[in-house]
Write a protein that holds these residues in place. Structure first.
Motif, PDB file in Angstrom:
ATOM      1  N   GLU A  12       0.824  -1.209   0.000  1.00  0.00           N
ATOM      2  CA  GLU A  12       0.000   0.000   0.000  1.00  0.00           C
ATOM      3  C   GLU A  12       0.861   1.264   0.000  1.00  0.00           C
ATOM      4  O   GLU A  12       0.530   2.248  -0.653  1.00  0.00           O
ATOM      5  CB  GLU A  12      -0.928  -0.022   1.220  1.00  0.00           C
ATOM      6  N   ARG A  13       1.972   1.225   0.746  1.00  0.00           N
ATOM      7  CA  ARG A  13       2.837   2.405   0.845  1.00  0.00           C
ATOM      8  C   ARG A  13       3.727   2.568  -0.381  1.00  0.00           C
ATOM      9  O   ARG A  13       3.935   3.677  -0.873  1.00  0.00           O
ATOM     10  CB  ARG A  13       3.712   2.298   2.090  1.00  0.00           C
ATOM     11  N   LEU A  14       4.292   1.449  -0.869  1.00  0.00           N
ATOM     12  CA  LEU A  14       5.269   1.482  -1.969  1.00  0.00           C
ATOM     13  C   LEU A  14       4.899   0.431  -3.020  1.00  0.00           C
ATOM     14  O   LEU A  14       5.642  -0.529  -3.242  1.00  0.00           O
ATOM     15  CB  LEU A  14       6.680   1.211  -1.422  1.00  0.00           C
ATOM     16  N   PRO A  15       3.743   0.584  -3.666  1.00  0.00           N
ATOM     17  CA  PRO A  15       3.252  -0.476  -4.567  1.00  0.00           C
ATOM     18  C   PRO A  15       4.192  -0.797  -5.719  1.00  0.00           C
ATOM     19  O   PRO A  15       4.250  -1.943  -6.175  1.00  0.00           O
ATOM     20  CB  PRO A  15       1.910   0.077  -5.071  1.00  0.00           C
ATOM     21  N   ASN A  16       4.929   0.179  -6.206  1.00  0.00           N
ATOM     22  CA  ASN A  16       5.763  -0.033  -7.386  1.00  0.00           C
ATOM     23  C   ASN A  16       7.222  -0.333  -7.071  1.00  0.00           C
ATOM     24  O   ASN A  16       8.041  -0.475  -7.979  1.00  0.00           O
ATOM     25  CB  ASN A  16       5.679   1.194  -8.302  1.00  0.00           C
ATOM     26  N   LYS A  17       7.536  -0.427  -5.784  1.00  0.00           N
ATOM     27  CA  LYS A  17       8.906  -0.760  -5.416  1.00  0.00           C
ATOM     28  C   LYS A  17       9.171  -2.241  -5.688  1.00  0.00           C
ATOM     29  O   LYS A  17       8.315  -3.102  -5.438  1.00  0.00           O
ATOM     30  CB  LYS A  17       9.142  -0.470  -3.924  1.00  0.00           C
ATOM     31  N   SER A  18      10.374  -2.582  -6.167  1.00  0.00           N
ATOM     32  CA  SER A  18      10.727  -3.977  -6.426  1.00  0.00           C
ATOM     33  C   SER A  18      10.870  -4.718  -5.103  1.00  0.00           C
ATOM     34  O   SER A  18      11.638  -4.311  -4.235  1.00  0.00           O
ATOM     35  CB  SER A  18      12.040  -4.062  -7.210  1.00  0.00           C
ATOM     36  N   ALA A  19      10.126  -5.812  -4.974  1.00  0.00           N
ATOM     37  CA  ALA A  19      10.227  -6.644  -3.776  1.00  0.00           C
ATOM     38  C   ALA A  19      11.216  -7.777  -3.992  1.00  0.00           C
ATOM     39  O   ALA A  19      12.047  -8.067  -3.133  1.00  0.00           O
ATOM     40  CB  ALA A  19       8.857  -7.211  -3.412  1.00  0.00           C
ATOM     41  N   THR A  28       6.959  -6.348  -8.094  1.00  0.00           N
ATOM     42  CA  THR A  28       6.806  -5.226  -7.176  1.00  0.00           C
ATOM     43  C   THR A  28       6.061  -5.720  -5.935  1.00  0.00           C
ATOM     44  O   THR A  28       5.518  -6.833  -5.913  1.00  0.00           O
ATOM     45  CB  THR A  28       6.001  -4.096  -7.820  1.00  0.00           C
ATOM     46  N   TYR A  29       6.012  -4.873  -4.919  1.00  0.00           N
ATOM     47  CA  TYR A  29       5.273  -5.252  -3.721  1.00  0.00           C
ATOM     48  C   TYR A  29       3.787  -5.457  -4.028  1.00  0.00           C
ATOM     49  O   TYR A  29       3.155  -6.387  -3.496  1.00  0.00           O
ATOM     50  CB  TYR A  29       5.470  -4.202  -2.622  1.00  0.00           C
ATOM     51  N   ALA A  30       3.222  -4.619  -4.873  1.00  0.00           N
ATOM     52  CA  ALA A  30       1.803  -4.792  -5.217  1.00  0.00           C
ATOM     53  C   ALA A  30       1.577  -6.095  -5.967  1.00  0.00           C
ATOM     54  O   ALA A  30       0.604  -6.819  -5.714  1.00  0.00           O
ATOM     55  CB  ALA A  30       1.322  -3.604  -6.055  1.00  0.00           C
ATOM     56  N   GLN A  31       2.474  -6.430  -6.887  1.00  0.00           N
ATOM     57  CA  GLN A  31       2.334  -7.679  -7.635  1.00  0.00           C
ATOM     58  C   GLN A  31       2.503  -8.896  -6.734  1.00  0.00           C
ATOM     59  O   GLN A  31       1.760  -9.869  -6.846  1.00  0.00           O
ATOM     60  CB  GLN A  31       3.359  -7.717  -8.764  1.00  0.00           C
ATOM     61  N   LEU A  32       3.469  -8.840  -5.835  1.00  0.00           N
ATOM     62  CA  LEU A  32       3.691  -9.960  -4.926  1.00  0.00           C
ATOM     63  C   LEU A  32       2.478 -10.185  -4.036  1.00  0.00           C
ATOM     64  O   LEU A  32       2.021 -11.317  -3.857  1.00  0.00           O
ATOM     65  CB  LEU A  32       4.939  -9.706  -4.080  1.00  0.00           C
ATOM     66  N   GLY A 201      10.678  -4.384   4.066  1.00  0.00           N
ATOM     67  CA  GLY A 201      10.450  -3.413   2.996  1.00  0.00           C
ATOM     68  C   GLY A 201      11.621  -3.186   2.066  1.00  0.00           C
ATOM     69  O   GLY A 201      11.640  -2.214   1.310  1.00  0.00           O
ATOM     70  N   GLY A 202      12.613  -4.089   2.088  1.00  0.00           N
ATOM     71  CA  GLY A 202      13.759  -3.952   1.200  1.00  0.00           C
ATOM     72  C   GLY A 202      13.512  -4.605  -0.153  1.00  0.00           C
ATOM     73  O   GLY A 202      12.392  -4.983  -0.491  1.00  0.00           O
ATOM     74  N   THR A 203      14.570  -4.729  -0.937  1.00  0.00           N
ATOM     75  CA  THR A 203      14.509  -5.419  -2.231  1.00  0.00           C
ATOM     76  C   THR A 203      15.429  -6.629  -2.158  1.00  0.00           C
ATOM     77  O   THR A 203      16.607  -6.492  -1.816  1.00  0.00           O
ATOM     78  CB  THR A 203      14.954  -4.504  -3.380  1.00  0.00           C
ATOM     79  N   PHE A 204      14.876  -7.794  -2.473  1.00  0.00           N
ATOM     80  CA  PHE A 204      15.659  -9.031  -2.458  1.00  0.00           C
ATOM     81  C   PHE A 204      16.093  -9.354  -3.879  1.00  0.00           C
ATOM     82  O   PHE A 204      15.283  -9.347  -4.813  1.00  0.00           O
ATOM     83  CB  PHE A 204      14.823 -10.183  -1.899  1.00  0.00           C
ATOM     84  N   VAL A 205      17.379  -9.674  -4.035  1.00  0.00           N
ATOM     85  CA  VAL A 205      17.954  -9.969  -5.346  1.00  0.00           C
ATOM     86  C   VAL A 205      18.624 -11.339  -5.252  1.00  0.00           C
ATOM     87  O   VAL A 205      19.552 -11.520  -4.449  1.00  0.00           O
ATOM     88  CB  VAL A 205      18.990  -8.901  -5.753  1.00  0.00           C
ATOM     89  N   GLY A 206      18.163 -12.301  -6.026  1.00  0.00           N
ATOM     90  CA  GLY A 206      18.738 -13.636  -5.903  1.00  0.00           C
ATOM     91  C   GLY A 206      18.647 -14.443  -7.172  1.00  0.00           C
ATOM     92  O   GLY A 206      17.719 -14.279  -7.975  1.00  0.00           O
ATOM     93  N   SER A 207      19.613 -15.338  -7.343  1.00  0.00           N
ATOM     94  CA  SER A 207      19.619 -16.233  -8.507  1.00  0.00           C
ATOM     95  C   SER A 207      19.004 -17.582  -8.175  1.00  0.00           C
ATOM     96  O   SER A 207      18.720 -18.374  -9.071  1.00  0.00           O
ATOM     97  CB  SER A 207      21.061 -16.438  -9.001  1.00  0.00           C
ATOM     98  N   GLY A 208      18.809 -17.875  -6.881  1.00  0.00           N
ATOM     99  CA  GLY A 208      18.199 -19.140  -6.484  1.00  0.00           C
ATOM    100  C   GLY A 208      19.188 -20.262  -6.289  1.00  0.00           C
ATOM    101  O   GLY A 208      18.903 -21.243  -5.623  1.00  0.00           O
ATOM    102  N   ARG A 209      20.352 -20.147  -6.867  1.00  0.00           N
ATOM    103  CA  ARG A 209      21.459 -21.081  -6.672  1.00  0.00           C
ATOM    104  C   ARG A 209      22.716 -20.373  -7.153  1.00  0.00           C
ATOM    105  O   ARG A 209      22.639 -19.442  -7.956  1.00  0.00           O
ATOM    106  CB  ARG A 209      21.245 -22.383  -7.440  1.00  0.00           C
ATOM    107  N   TRP A 210      23.889 -20.805  -6.672  1.00  0.00           N
ATOM    108  CA  TRP A 210      25.102 -20.100  -7.056  1.00  0.00           C
ATOM    109  C   TRP A 210      25.439 -20.323  -8.516  1.00  0.00           C
ATOM    110  O   TRP A 210      25.435 -21.444  -9.020  1.00  0.00           O
ATOM    111  CB  TRP A 210      26.297 -20.531  -6.215  1.00  0.00           C
ATOM    112  N   SER A 211      25.706 -19.224  -9.199  1.00  0.00           N
ATOM    113  CA  SER A 211      26.234 -19.261 -10.558  1.00  0.00           C
ATOM    114  C   SER A 211      26.955 -17.950 -10.786  1.00  0.00           C
ATOM    115  O   SER A 211      26.432 -16.873 -10.495  1.00  0.00           O
ATOM    116  CB  SER A 211      25.096 -19.464 -11.564  1.00  0.00           C
ATOM    117  N   THR A 212      28.184 -18.050 -11.284  1.00  0.00           N
ATOM    118  CA  THR A 212      28.978 -16.845 -11.521  1.00  0.00           C
ATOM    119  C   THR A 212      28.261 -15.906 -12.476  1.00  0.00           C
ATOM    120  O   THR A 212      28.143 -14.695 -12.231  1.00  0.00           O
ATOM    121  CB  THR A 212      30.358 -17.216 -12.099  1.00  0.00           C
ATOM    122  N   GLN A 213      27.761 -16.460 -13.573  1.00  0.00           N
ATOM    123  CA  GLN A 213      27.103 -15.626 -14.562  1.00  0.00           C
ATOM    124  C   GLN A 213      25.823 -15.008 -14.007  1.00  0.00           C
ATOM    125  O   GLN A 213      25.496 -13.853 -14.283  1.00  0.00           O
ATOM    126  CB  GLN A 213      26.793 -16.431 -15.834  1.00  0.00           C
ATOM    127  N   GLY A 214      25.099 -15.798 -13.207  1.00  0.00           N
ATOM    128  CA  GLY A 214      23.876 -15.269 -12.606  1.00  0.00           C
ATOM    129  C   GLY A 214      24.158 -14.101 -11.680  1.00  0.00           C
ATOM    130  O   GLY A 214      23.456 -13.085 -11.696  1.00  0.00           O
TER     131      GLY A 214
END
Length: 478
Positions: A12-19, A28-32, A201-214
């Motif tokens: 509601e506060r930050l609907p377009n922020k990347s979750a 985004t938070y709204a999409q999630l 309320g942060g942004t999580f960034v992950g590849s789901g498993r280790w990969s150098t290219q990811g």
């Protein structure tokens, strides 16, 4: 605030922020919130309490976790690294009649459950919550296991919420954090950092498993300011990345193993670096203790740090000479225990529980844990403390050493694995025989160019093959 209320508040506060940002896209938070709400409607129709999730993609895990939390279901985390036979056994044992996944249907044809993917749903669906007891089963997290059956640990909603709320300020999880978690999302550290990031309320960034290219791909897309991972993956980040790609990192959160002085020194070369927090815990207890690693100091007997707020530890069967005993943890973060189908009851002392980790109390709030790989070994009737052997290697400027008791051969042997350039064998023999009794001297020293890595991202020397590419040289000592 419970996990669903926290998510909808941010939506509601930050609907377009990347979750959540992964290699497949972002939410985004709204999409999630919208997709989790849509999933919750589906899950509420299922008669079973437990629902499994088998996923590599952080987006799948984020929607699955929050959808299950809203629906009041128990989410069973299934490990993609399990062999097919073990996966089938655990699905049956844990009574997962339905499994959410991002795997293809063809890969899971024989699984003994109904398998479905998470549909996108309506991003703008109304957010309807329901009152749910906080002491309900929220998660079942399984310990590592490839050949033997893992233990399934039952976490309540209250225990996880409390650990996130108490731990987040110490672990630098805030609304301003853009957290890179480059390890597997199905293991404790990756899953916890995902939930923690969204809850704060942060942004999580992950590849789901280790990969150098990811990792390179994600760091090229976002200026991550926080990293949550294990030392072996931190090591790979430095060896595989240009310093400029890590230039925005301010906070490093490390768990699972001790950081070496070499890695700590590398962290301090980062242009934006502020601090590193190393923490100790387990899936049974969540967070126990933490330490700020702002110097090159390394303790030789494992992890030493301060207890997290609300956590207390007492020791059983204390050795009067060393002060080391079995640690029992009393904490609102504690899991209920093990699912009885996968393990015996957890060791208890009133409200405290134990995974039989060894520790030494320094003060009321300071404790030193003897990591399991550093615990006492017994070889041919002799007690051997790895720290004594490691101390000798340190006199040769070799600070990254793991001592292993090899029981594969007819005669058990002591092997030292050293992350170090090839060294002079004669000098090493001289130092070892000069400072140690014969029964404490390793039979063999194996020089490695990097630590071999298991699926969870931790160093895994037990699976090292004779022709592994990490091996630089084998030196027979005795």
């Amino acid at each position: 605030m419970n996990f669903w209320d926290a998510l909808t508040s941010w939506a509601e506060r930050l609907p377009n922020k990347s979750a959540v940002v992964s290699l497949t896209g972002e939410l985004t938070y709204a999409q999630l919130a919208g997709r989790a709400q849509h999933l919750a409607h589906t899950l509420r129709e299922l008669p079973e309490q437990r629902v499994g999730i088998l996923a590599n993609d952080p987006i799948t895990m984020a929607v699955g976790f929050h959808g299950a939390a809203l629906a009041g279901k128990t989410l069973v985390i299934l490990d993609p690294s399990w062999p097919e036979a073990l996966l089938h056994t655990m699905v049956s044992t844990l009574k997962c009649a339905h499994i959410m996944t991002d795997f293809s249907a063809a890969d899971l044809q024989k699984i003994p459950a109904t398998v479905f993917t998470i549909s996108e749903g309506a991003d703008n669906a109304p957010w309807v919550a329901q009152e749910l007891p906080e002491d309900r089963e929220l998660l079942i997290i399984c310990t590592s296991g490839t050949t033997s059956r893992p233990k399934a640990i039952i976490r309540t909603a209250r225990s996880w919420q409390c650990s996130v709320e108490v731990g987040a300020p110490i672990l630098k999880a805030t609304e301003a954090s853009i957290t890179l978690s480059p390890g597997p999302i199905s293991h404790g550290l990756g899953l916890y950092s995902l939930v923690e990031s969204i809850h704060t309320g942060g942004t999580f960034v992950g590849s789901g498993r280790w990969s150098t290219q990811g990792a390179k791909n994600l760091l090229g897309r976002l200026r991550c300011n926080r990293v949550v991972t294990v030392p072996t993956i931190l090591d790979r980040l430095f060896s595989d990345m240009e310093l400029q790609q890590l230039a925005s990192i301010r906070w490093v959160i490390s768990g699972g193993e001790s950081l070496s002085p070499r890695i700590v020194a590398q962290l301090q070369t980062l242009p934006s670096y502020e601090s590193c927090v190393e923490h100790f815990g387990s899936s049974e207890h969540s967070l126990i203790a933490y330490s700020h690693r702002d110097t090159n100091e390394q303790l030789s007997d494992g992890f030493s740090g301060q207890l997290f707020p609300t956590v207390s530890v007492h020791l059983h069967e204390v050795d009067p000479v060393t002060g080391i005993g079995t640690a029992y943890v009393d904490s609102p973060f504690n899991a209920i225990g093990y699912d009885p189908q996968t393990a015996p009851s957890i060791a208890r002392c009133n409200a405290s529980t134990s995974t039989l980790d060894q520790a030494r109390q320094i003060s009321d709030q300071q404790i030193a844990f003897i990591r399991r790989e550093d615990g006492m070994l017994n070889l041919h009737g002799n007690n051997i403390h790895p720290a004594e052997i490691i101390a000798v290697f340190s006199t040769l400027n070799m600070t990254e050493v793991k001592i292993h008791r090899d029981t594969e051969s007819d005669k058990p042997r002591l092997i030292a694995y050293v992350r170090s350039p090839v060294i002079d064998g004669e000098l090493l023999r001289e130092k070892l025989f000069e400072q140690l009794p014969v029964f404490k001297i390793p039979h063999e020293v194996v020089s490695l160019n990097s630590w071999p890595q298991g699926f969870s991202g931790k160093a895994s020397i037990t699976t090292l093959s004779d022709d592994a590419p990490e091996i630089l040289k084998r030196i027979q000592i005795r």
